[in-house]
Design an enzyme around this catalytic site. Structure first.
Site, PDB file in Angstrom:
ATOM      1  CE  LYS A  90      -4.045   1.974   0.508  1.00 55.32           C
ATOM      2  NZ  LYS A  90      -3.773   2.605  -0.796  1.00 55.32           N
ATOM      3  CE  LYS A 114       4.174   7.468   5.634  1.00 56.49           C
ATOM      4  NZ  LYS A 114       3.925   8.524   4.665  1.00 56.49           N
ATOM      5  CE  LYS A 126       4.668   7.466  -2.402  1.00 57.22           C
ATOM      6  NZ  LYS A 126       3.853   8.057  -1.323  1.00 57.22           N
ATOM      7  N   GLY A 165      -3.017   8.197  -4.074  1.00 55.80           N
ATOM      8  CA  GLY A 165      -2.454   9.449  -4.582  1.00 55.80           C
ATOM      9  C   GLY A 165      -1.165   9.836  -3.873  1.00 55.80           C
ATOM     10  CG  ASP A 166       3.095  11.024  -3.014  1.00 56.03           C
ATOM     11  OD1 ASP A 166       2.993  10.949  -1.787  1.00 56.03           O
ATOM     12  OD2 ASP A 166       4.093  11.530  -3.569  1.00 56.03           O
ATOM     13  CG  ASN A 240      -4.523  15.975  -0.184  1.00 59.52           C
ATOM     14  OD1 ASN A 240      -4.075  15.190   0.645  1.00 59.52           O
ATOM     15  ND2 ASN A 240      -5.824  16.149  -0.349  1.00 59.52           N
ATOM     16  CB  SER A 380      -5.634   4.654   1.986  1.00 61.49           C
ATOM     17  OG  SER A 380      -5.508   5.787   1.161  1.00 61.49           O
TER      18      SER A 380
HETATM   19  P1  NDP Z   1       0.456  17.927  -3.784  1.00 59.30           P
HETATM   20  O1  NDP Z   1       0.979  17.694  -5.144  1.00 59.30           O
HETATM   21  O2  NDP Z   1      -1.009  18.039  -3.560  1.00 59.30           O
HETATM   22  O3  NDP Z   1       1.130  19.232  -3.163  1.00 59.30           O
HETATM   23  C1  NDP Z   1       2.499  19.420  -3.026  1.00 59.30           C
HETATM   24  C2  NDP Z   1       2.691  20.890  -2.723  1.00 59.30           C
HETATM   25  O4  NDP Z   1       4.026  21.154  -2.381  1.00 59.30           O
HETATM   26  C3  NDP Z   1       2.348  21.758  -3.921  1.00 59.30           C
HETATM   27  O5  NDP Z   1       1.751  22.950  -3.480  1.00 59.30           O
HETATM   28  C4  NDP Z   1       3.712  22.017  -4.536  1.00 59.30           C
HETATM   29  O6  NDP Z   1       3.807  23.220  -5.279  1.00 59.30           O
HETATM   30  C5  NDP Z   1       4.535  22.125  -3.290  1.00 59.30           C
HETATM   31  N1  NDP Z   1       5.930  21.874  -3.563  1.00 59.30           N
HETATM   32  C6  NDP Z   1       6.463  20.821  -4.225  1.00 59.30           C
HETATM   33  N2  NDP Z   1       7.778  20.950  -4.262  1.00 59.30           N
HETATM   34  C7  NDP Z   1       8.063  22.100  -3.611  1.00 59.30           C
HETATM   35  C8  NDP Z   1       9.253  22.778  -3.293  1.00 59.30           C
HETATM   36  N3  NDP Z   1      10.434  22.294  -3.693  1.00 59.30           N
HETATM   37  N4  NDP Z   1       9.188  23.948  -2.590  1.00 59.30           N
HETATM   38  C9  NDP Z   1       7.992  24.439  -2.191  1.00 59.30           C
HETATM   39  N5  NDP Z   1       6.836  23.824  -2.469  1.00 59.30           N
HETATM   40  C10 NDP Z   1       6.883  22.687  -3.167  1.00 59.30           C
HETATM   41  O7  NDP Z   1       1.070  16.773  -2.869  1.00 59.30           O
HETATM   42  P2  NDP Z   1       0.604  16.289  -1.431  1.00 59.30           P
HETATM   43  O8  NDP Z   1       0.122  17.441  -0.635  1.00 59.30           O
HETATM   44  O9  NDP Z   1      -0.250  15.102  -1.600  1.00 59.30           O
HETATM   45  O10 NDP Z   1       1.989  15.749  -0.840  1.00 59.30           O
HETATM   46  C11 NDP Z   1       2.908  16.601  -0.144  1.00 59.30           C
HETATM   47  C12 NDP Z   1       3.857  15.729   0.643  1.00 59.30           C
HETATM   48  O11 NDP Z   1       3.132  14.930   1.581  1.00 59.30           O
HETATM   49  C13 NDP Z   1       4.705  14.738  -0.170  1.00 59.30           C
HETATM   50  O12 NDP Z   1       5.953  14.568   0.471  1.00 59.30           O
HETATM   51  C14 NDP Z   1       3.900  13.452  -0.050  1.00 59.30           C
HETATM   52  O13 NDP Z   1       4.694  12.303  -0.266  1.00 59.30           O
HETATM   53  C15 NDP Z   1       3.446  13.559   1.385  1.00 59.30           C
HETATM   54  N6  NDP Z   1       2.289  12.750   1.754  1.00 59.30           N
HETATM   55  C16 NDP Z   1       1.101  12.879   1.088  1.00 59.30           C
HETATM   56  C17 NDP Z   1       0.009  12.132   1.478  1.00 59.30           C
HETATM   57  C18 NDP Z   1      -1.332  12.323   0.864  1.00 59.30           C
HETATM   58  O14 NDP Z   1      -2.299  11.702   1.362  1.00 59.30           O
HETATM   59  N7  NDP Z   1      -1.492  13.141  -0.155  1.00 59.30           N
HETATM   60  C19 NDP Z   1       0.122  11.112   2.537  1.00 59.30           C
HETATM   61  C20 NDP Z   1       1.395  11.119   3.228  1.00 59.30           C
HETATM   62  C21 NDP Z   1       2.431  11.889   2.810  1.00 59.30           C
HETATM   63  P3  NDP Z   1       3.132  23.372  -6.721  1.00 59.30           P
HETATM   64  O15 NDP Z   1       1.688  23.699  -6.430  1.00 59.30           O
HETATM   65  O16 NDP Z   1       3.885  24.494  -7.328  1.00 59.30           O
HETATM   66  O17 NDP Z   1       3.314  22.067  -7.415  1.00 59.30           O
END
Ligand code: NDP
Length: 448
Positions: A90, A114, A126, A165-166, A240, A380
């Site tokens: 997962k 995790k 992943k 998603g991610d 997200n 999830s």
């Molecule tokens: P999203 O794609 O929804 O959002 C990522 C955000 O971070 C975007 O706003 C993006 O900017 C920004 N970003 C990416 N790179 C950079 C950077 N170098 N500097 C500043 N901002 C940046 O992803 P998620 O919110 O889903 O995921 C964010 C993190 O959380 C990841 O590490 C992911 O692996 C982790 N995560 C996510 C989960 C989930 O349920 N979604 C679960 C557990 C962990 P821009 O809008 O310009 O692309």
């Protein structure tokens, strides 16, 4: 040489040019050292660490698709099925130009611990691709997702491997992938999570990672005699995780003054307007500069190389929710100088190792992502349960279960840290608690 050092060295040699994977393995093995040394003979004989750090299966494939100009494009894609000792693989699918095998392996490795910490029966995996959904039309995104799933569907299933998603993979991408899976297999099953509510998704899944981050942070603060109500919070990211972290922090009475995306960051001393942020990021898919244009109290700062953005702002709690290694030693120093009390990771491995150590040495409460962002994968797993039962639970039911899971995770890692004389070291606590369950299951299942 100790068993831990030997295995780490071998991981580096056997997996060249994968620095993020090396970093994740090093962090986990270092904090497991005390447990490993206590069982060294048995673990060495069973090659437990070698098996733990080597994926059960790694899939690499090409994804050809046709863009709007009629040009064929080709992307690299990956699915790493890391460990299935405690349940089906997962873990999410990342769509971002930076994606390579090393990044997917680091994420898959972290996912093992995790998922174990959630207390639910899910193994670690992943996947993803170097495809960038940004700037693509809906048709192009659909073409990519369908081609991606045409290959991936051979290797996944509701009881074998359940992606989610991610970064870059939101509701739109999951929808296109699910449609193609169903078309190819004829199965209407819970093979993906993060689905839309009209076709098997779970209420509160969208909010789960951000909300869960705040439930755990609230509990960590409470157990250390502090209350998040009235605190100032700095958040990075605007995706997200960040959006729903901001929303829950505000519901708990905190003021969130920052957010960021890959091109710039916002300082809003009156508190981020979440509805405006959602409109810009979830609906318009636009840049954060539009947020400042729509709100008088906000300052927009263009991202510059070497600039430390959101972590220079004075705050009590910092929540990195964007991407890996986005909070480095300079950021940690700025946060400590500004009196930060707690840092909790919403993203995966957003804090560099030296920054983590600096924060911990300076008495900052530090919650590692594998614990604090586990709310997404936990929900999830709740989506999988609802799909198996052919039932849909209410938002309140799911949210309550999520809260219970996050509070429980915090106490598990707190107790594990105390048991091994590392009270307050939640990084070690999370790795130990996550590891012990997986190690026990691997031992019971023999050499596989
Ligand atoms: P999203 O794609 O929804 O959002 C990522 C955000 O971070 C975007 O706003 C993006 O900017 C920004 N970003 C990416 N790179 C950079 C950077 N170098 N500097 C500043 N901002 C940046 O992803 P998620 O919110 O889903 O995921 C964010 C993190 O959380 C990841 O590490 C992911 O692996 C982790 N995560 C996510 C989960 C989930 O349920 N979604 C679960 C557990 C962990 P821009 O809008 O310009 O692309």
């Amino acid at each position: 040489m100790s068993y831990v050092d030997e295995v780490y060295q071998s991981v580096v040699e056997k997996n060249p040019a994968q620095p993020e994977f090396h970093q994740a393995v090093k962090e986990v093995l270092e904090s497991l050292r005390v447990v490993i040394e206590a069982n060294e003979e048995e673990y060495r004989r069973d090659a437990l660490l070698e098996r733990l750090t080597t994926p059960e299966r790694q899939l690499l494939f090409r994804v050809p698709w046709v863009d709007d100009k009629g040009q064929v494009q080709v992307n690299n894609a990956f699915r790493v099925q890391f460990n299935s000792a405690i349940g089906p693989y997962k873990g999410g699918l990342r769509l971002h130009p930076s994606v390579n095998l090393g990044i997917i392996k680091f994420l898959g490795f972290e996912q093992i611990f995790k998922n174990s910490l959630t207390g639910l029966p899910i193994g670690g995996g992943k996947g993803g691709s170097d495809f960038d959904p940004k700037g693509k039309s809906d048709r192009e995104v659909m073409a990519f997702c369908q081609s991606f799933m045409t290959e991936l569907h051979k290797y996944i299933g509701a009881d074998t491997d359940v992606p989610a998603g991610d970064i870059g993979t939101g509701a739109r991408e999951i929808g296109y992938m699910y449609g193609q899976y169903k078309r190819l297999t004829g199965l209407y099953e819970g093979v993906l999570t993060g689905k839309g509510l009209s076709y098997g998704g779970s209420l509160a899944r969208k909010e789960a990672t951000g909300y869960g981050l705040l439930y755990l942070t609230e509990e960590m603060l409470k157990c250390n005699g502090k209350d998040i109500n009235g605190m100032t919070v700095a958040v990075s990211g605007a995706g997200n995780v960040a959006i729903y972290a901001i929303q829950k922090a505000q519901q708990l009475g905190a003021k969130v003054v920052t957010c960021s995306d890959s091109t710039g960051w916002i300082y809003d001393p009156e508190g981020i307007d979440v509805e405006l942020l959602k409109e810009i990021k979830e609906v318009k898919r636009a840049r954060l500069s539009e947020y400042a244009a729509g709100r008088k109290s906000a300052e927009y700062h263009e991202k510059k190389n070497g600039e430390h953005g959101v972590w220079n702002v004075k705050c009590d709690v910092a929540l990195p929710c964007a991407t890996q290694n986005e909070l480095d030693i300079e950021d940690a120093k700025a946060l400590v100088a500004n009196g930060v009390i707690a840092v909790a990771e919403g993203a995966n491995m957003p804090t560099t190792m030296d920054a983590t150590e600096y924060l911990q040495k300076n008495g900052v409460l530090f919650a590692p992502g594998k614990a604090s962002n586990a709310g997404g994968v936990a929900t999830s797993a709740l989506e999988m349960s609802q799909n198996s039962e052919r039932l849909s639970w209410t938002f309140e039911e799911v949210d309550k279960k999520l809260q219970g899971i996050m509070v429980n995770i915090f106490h598990n890692l707190d107790e594990a840290a105390k048991k091994y004389d590392m009270e307050g070291n939640y990084v070690a606590g999370a790795n130990i608690a996550g590891f012990l369950k997986v190690a026990d299951a691997m031992k019971a299942q023999g050499i596989v």
